[in-house]
Design a protein around this motif. Structure first.
Motif, mmCIF file in Angstrom:
data_model
loop_
_atom_site.group_PDB
_atom_site.id
_atom_site.type_symbol
_atom_site.label_atom_id
_atom_site.label_comp_id
_atom_site.label_asym_id
_atom_site.label_seq_id
_atom_site.Cartn_x
_atom_site.Cartn_y
_atom_site.Cartn_z
ATOM 1 N N SER A 61 0.844 -1.198 0.000
ATOM 2 C CA SER A 61 0.000 0.000 0.000
ATOM 3 C C SER A 61 0.876 1.243 0.000
ATOM 4 N N MET A 63 -0.050 4.297 -0.029
ATOM 5 C CA MET A 63 -0.591 5.346 0.834
ATOM 6 C C MET A 63 -0.160 5.140 2.281
ATOM 7 N N LYS A 69 -2.294 10.825 2.032
ATOM 8 C CA LYS A 69 -3.176 11.825 1.460
ATOM 9 C C LYS A 69 -4.032 12.460 2.554
ATOM 10 N N ILE A 72 -7.890 11.910 2.296
ATOM 11 C CA ILE A 72 -8.349 10.580 2.696
ATOM 12 C C ILE A 72 -8.301 10.446 4.218
ATOM 13 N N ALA A 98 -13.324 6.187 2.444
ATOM 14 C CA ALA A 98 -11.930 6.577 2.620
ATOM 15 C C ALA A 98 -11.322 5.799 3.787
ATOM 16 N N THR A 101 -4.667 6.452 6.900
ATOM 17 C CA THR A 101 -3.452 5.781 7.343
ATOM 18 C C THR A 101 -3.354 5.852 8.858
ATOM 19 N N THR A 370 -5.767 0.636 -3.182
ATOM 20 C CA THR A 370 -6.705 1.753 -3.295
ATOM 21 C C THR A 370 -6.728 2.614 -2.030
ATOM 22 N N PRO A 371 -7.063 3.903 -2.177
ATOM 23 C CA PRO A 371 -7.216 4.781 -1.008
ATOM 24 C C PRO A 371 -8.536 4.543 -0.289
ATOM 25 N N TRP A 372 -9.477 3.873 -0.925
ATOM 26 C CA TRP A 372 -10.736 3.535 -0.276
ATOM 27 C C TRP A 372 -10.663 2.099 0.243
ATOM 28 N N ARG A 387 -7.555 -3.143 1.501
ATOM 29 C CA ARG A 387 -7.513 -2.290 0.312
ATOM 30 C C ARG A 387 -7.478 -3.166 -0.939
ATOM 31 N N GLY A 416 -5.047 10.093 -4.176
ATOM 32 C CA GLY A 416 -4.047 9.043 -4.289
ATOM 33 C C GLY A 416 -4.423 8.020 -5.338
ATOM 34 N N TYR A 417 -5.087 8.483 -6.397
ATOM 35 C CA TYR A 417 -5.616 7.577 -7.410
ATOM 36 C C TYR A 417 -4.910 7.728 -8.751
#
Length: 468
Positions: A61, A63, A69, A72, A98, A101, A370-372, A387, A416-417
């Protein structure tokens, strides 16, 4: 390189392109004509002599580790209006919640390269790293994405990156192959040579749990003594060479002869190299050897240094366990704990031995995350979510071998996409790796079925912004 290699054989290519090389280079070309693994000169300026590829199988990951981000983080647990095409909305990710982190990602060292607290050893070498934050691939499934990272394409069998490099440069140690892969998975295409000569395929190495078990299959022959084996081998090679002389040049047979010779020489050289017992305790501690979480990867990374130092042109190390679809907050720390110290230890060890400047180290997964969030059960709290795969943007770091140290390249959007600056496609990454080795990705080719094939397919640009 000034002209493509072709299926006319390395010998024919060398004969056509020998003009313009100096006397010493011509000697190397003459060796290369007879030996597919002989070291070859290059007309491009080489920043690196060899590559160590640390492959984080599964997709780390970005992120959580390198590219946080704020949006997010702020929207954690709430839906975000990510500009995601409907075709890319998957089961258990459609809510687009979202997922922030949990562990801080901070600027490190004098350079400010952003690295997570989950990677303290990597953070300590931040000023040696060149972090690419907008790498992207073309497929969101592990198999095709891994295939593209290793071979340049998402389907079929093509030569792997290590095979192309072995083919273009040979090996610095004639007792060893040009390409070894440590702890490879079951997908042989990730280290295969496809239509390139078999001498350039990756030799798999699996470090055993017991020191008495072999690390390389079939390295010894327990059915006979060495003198008998030598006579048997010499007889077979005489027959092979007689066949070549009778039927003129045969690329496949020439490659098989050389492969047999390399395999025979490996029986002397390889056992000592895979024996880590003679390393100092300080070196073993540097890699985390003996640690519960780090022993396996530590031994693999130390072996990569030993093989690289011995002259192997391309060493690949697979460190798996990064596919976090569920409970990423609980599982990511475990993956980081297993890989952080061994990878950072490798950089420190290369640096202390004066090898980092001439060795290009590449750290990456096949894609990012993914950020989601992804809720596999559909009912678990967001703190237990994972994720999904994300090939649209992810992070790769490089060190040594002519890249800028303490440098970040590329940016993604606020989600972050998508990359918004410094976009690096895998073809660009491959072109850059070859360039740093003194190889022109457009000229390192093999003619097959009327077409010149190459690692970068029909595209790719050298990312000059990251070259020191």
């Amino acid at each position: 390189m000034t002209a493509p290699f072709s299926s006319l054989s390395r010998r024919a290519w060398l004969q056509r392109t020998s003009a313009g090389f100096g006397a010493m280079a011509l000697h190397g070309l003459a060796q290369g004509a007879a030996n597919p693994l002989a070291p070859l000169p290059s007309r491009l300026q080489a920043r690196a002599k060899r590559v160590i590829f640390l492959y984080m199988a599964g997709g780390p990951s970005q992120m959580d580790l390198f590219d946080p981000k704020p949006l997010i983080q702020k929207k954690h647990g709430h839906s975000v209006a990510v500009p995601l095409p409907e075709k890319d909305k998957h089961v258990s990710t459609a809510k687009l919640l979202a997922l922030g982190t949990e562990i801080p990602v901070r600027p490190r060292g004098q350079s400010g390269v952003t690295i997570s607290d989950l990677l303290p050893h990597t953070a300590a070498i931040a000023d040696e790293l060149c972090l690419l934050r907008a790498v992207h691939a073309d497929n969101n499934q592990h198999g095709p994405a891994a295939l593209q990272f290793h071979t340049g394409v998402t389907a079929e069998a093509r030569p792997s990156m290590g095979s192309w490099i072995s083919y273009g440069l040979g090996t610095e140690n004639q007792n060893l192959p040009g390409f070894l892969t440590i702890h490879p998975g079951i997908e042989t295409r990730l280290y295969g040579s496809s239509f390139l000569p078999a001498a350039h395929q990756g030799t798999p190495v699996v470090l055993p749990a017991k020191v008495t078990d072999p690390a390389i299959d079939f390295l010894t022959d327990a059915t006979t003594d060495s003198a008998t084996q030598r006579r048997r081998f010499d007889f077979i090679q005489r027959m092979n060479r007689r066949l070549i002389e009778h039927d003129a040049a045969d690329v496949r047979l020439e490659g098989m002869v050389q492969s047999l010779e390399t395999a025979f020489r490996m029986q002397t050289a390889a056992p000592g190299l895979v024996d880590l017992s003679k390393e100092t305790e300080a070196t073993k501690k540097l890699y985390g050897i003996g640690g519960k979480a780090t022993d396996k990867n530590g031994r693999a990374c130390l072996l990569a240094r030993r093989l690289s130092e011995a002259g192997v042109r391309f060493v690949q190390v697979t460190l798996d366990g990064w596919d976090h679809h569920g409970d990423i907050r609980g599982n990511l720390p475990k993956s980081c704990a297993a890989a952080d110290q061994p990878c950072a230890g490798l950089i420190r060890d290369l640096q202390s031995r004066g090898l980092l400047d001439e060795t290009l180290v590449v750290w990456s997964g096949e894609f990012g995350r993914t950020p989601w969030s992804q809720d596999l059960s559909g009912t678990s709290p967001i703190e237990k979510h994972g994720r999904e795969h994300q090939p649209d943007s992810f992070c790769t770091w490089m060190a040594g071998g002519g890249v800028k140290a303490g440098f970040m390249h590329g940016e993604t959007d606020e989600f972050g996409y998508r990359p918004v600056a410094g976009r690096v496609h895998l073809h660009d990454l491959h072109a850059t790796i070859l360039h740093l080795l003194g190889l022109d990705h457009e000229h390192l080719t093999w003619r097959k079925l009327g077409r010149d094939y190459r690692l970068t397919d029909v595209s790719g640009e050298v990312v000059r912004e990251i070259i020191a």
